[in-house]
Write an enzyme that holds these catalytic residues in place. Sequence first.
Site, PDB file in Angstrom:
ATOM      1  N   HIS A 440       0.703  -1.205  -0.064  1.00  0.00           N
ATOM      2  CA  HIS A 440       0.049  -0.026  -0.035  1.00  0.00           C
ATOM      3  C   HIS A 440       0.972   1.230  -0.078  1.00  0.00           C
ATOM      4  CE1 HIS A 440      -3.914   1.765  -0.023  1.00  0.00           C
ATOM      5  NE2 HIS A 440      -4.652   0.819   0.760  1.00  0.00           N
ATOM      6  N   ASP A 444      -2.444   3.481  -4.148  1.00  0.00           N
ATOM      7  CA  ASP A 444      -3.573   3.266  -3.321  1.00  0.00           C
ATOM      8  C   ASP A 444      -4.516   1.990  -4.064  1.00  0.00           C
ATOM      9  OD1 ASP A 444      -2.967   5.196  -1.604  1.00  0.00           O
ATOM     10  OD2 ASP A 444      -3.431   6.682  -3.004  1.00  0.00           O
TER      11      ASP A 444
END
Length: 469
Positions: A440, A444
């Site tokens: 992450h 995104d």
Amino acid sequence: MAQVLEFKLPDLGEGLTEAEIVRWLVEVGDVVAIDQPVVEVETAKAMVEVPCPYGGVVTARFGEEGTELPVGAPLLTVAVGAPEGSSGSGEDSGSDPESTGGSGNVLVGYGTGAPAARRRRIRPDRLDRAVTEAPVSGAPVVEAPVVEAPRVEAPVVKVLVAEASVSEGPVPVVSPLVRRLARQHDIDLRRLAGSGPDGLILRADVDRAIRTAEETATARAAQVPAAAPNGVAAAVDAERIPLRGVRGAVADKLSRSRTEIPDATCWVDADATELMAVRAAMNAATGPSAGPKVSVLALLARICTAALARFPELNSTVDTEAREIVRLSGVHLGFAAQTERGLVVPVVRDAHTRNAESIGAEIARLTELARTGKLSPAQLTGGTFTLNNYGVFGVDGSTPIINHPEAAMLGVGRIMPKPWVHQGELAVRQVVQLSLTFDHRVCDGGTAGGFLRYVADCVEQPAVLLRTV
């Protein structure tokens, strides 16, 4: 005058600190040529035959089969004769690799590349008394047994070696893995007698101490029953399997991945009926232009490279020290392969430049090397993205653990007939679940979802791949 040269275990790959002796290929007294393989070792990544850069008579071997040695520890010693035309005095014999019968190459682990015309072989009739330097300063010198070279008419070679001793001072441990293992099991290294050269403490010594401690604890537990939590009887009969070799390396990498990478997973079901039809048509083609059969994994790999071209964020790594995302220009595609030695991930180099047929051929080649244990460390490192086809185990889905230091892994479940709404009607279609685990930090959910959706679209409609690449 002959000279005895010490050949040490070389660095066999990225991050490797030790290797286990699997099989000796030479005996003491054998005459070896330059770059001749002398021992087969197993690292955490592969099985490797190690060639010796010196030519001469083997005078000593260090370590029995099954022993683990750290990088830099002595493997064997070779008595090298004076080359033709020299005075035989031995002066400055170590200044020129060729003068000592060595190839002079630094990377020993994968053979050497010196031209054959420059290599010199020793003449057994020039072998003389050989002397090694004492490994411990001030150690007394003793005379070892006489060693005779087989199959040649050569004079007897006597080798003088130094009697090894361990001096007072720091604990003689080279491998940080050995120190960590001892620390995890509360083993005091100062109380261990190392079985390696010069009293070096090896992993086998620590493993032996751990087993002794466990046996002692088991014996005490058998005499005095221990109270177990929740009233459950304590189990004293339990098998302990050391995390070493490939299994140990995999455990370390997966633990590091889960510790360092904030990963997330998204998944989607896709109708793979058209993809299977395209594969069948490709493999049914005949004639001179028809190539080898194309696997489903090869088609998925080609789809991945096209998806990474559209979403390059997922073909990257994170430099934690510099706090930077390093976006990589080329795709080196790893694929998970289950072997008798455990799970390995061979890497298809420059996959972004290959078509499905080329990727499939390389996957087949690397898979065969993996099954026979002949993959080199170089073929198991440097991946930028991994494809994991766990569907071959008969399962539908999974949440893959990222292959550190990569940023993402695509998991593929089994392709099987399922009810599916197709063109507004219920039909039986070939359905597959695709799952993407991603770092992450590099992107995104929108980017990860876009990547996965593009892969699913190509699976459902392979023409999308032709239209967008």
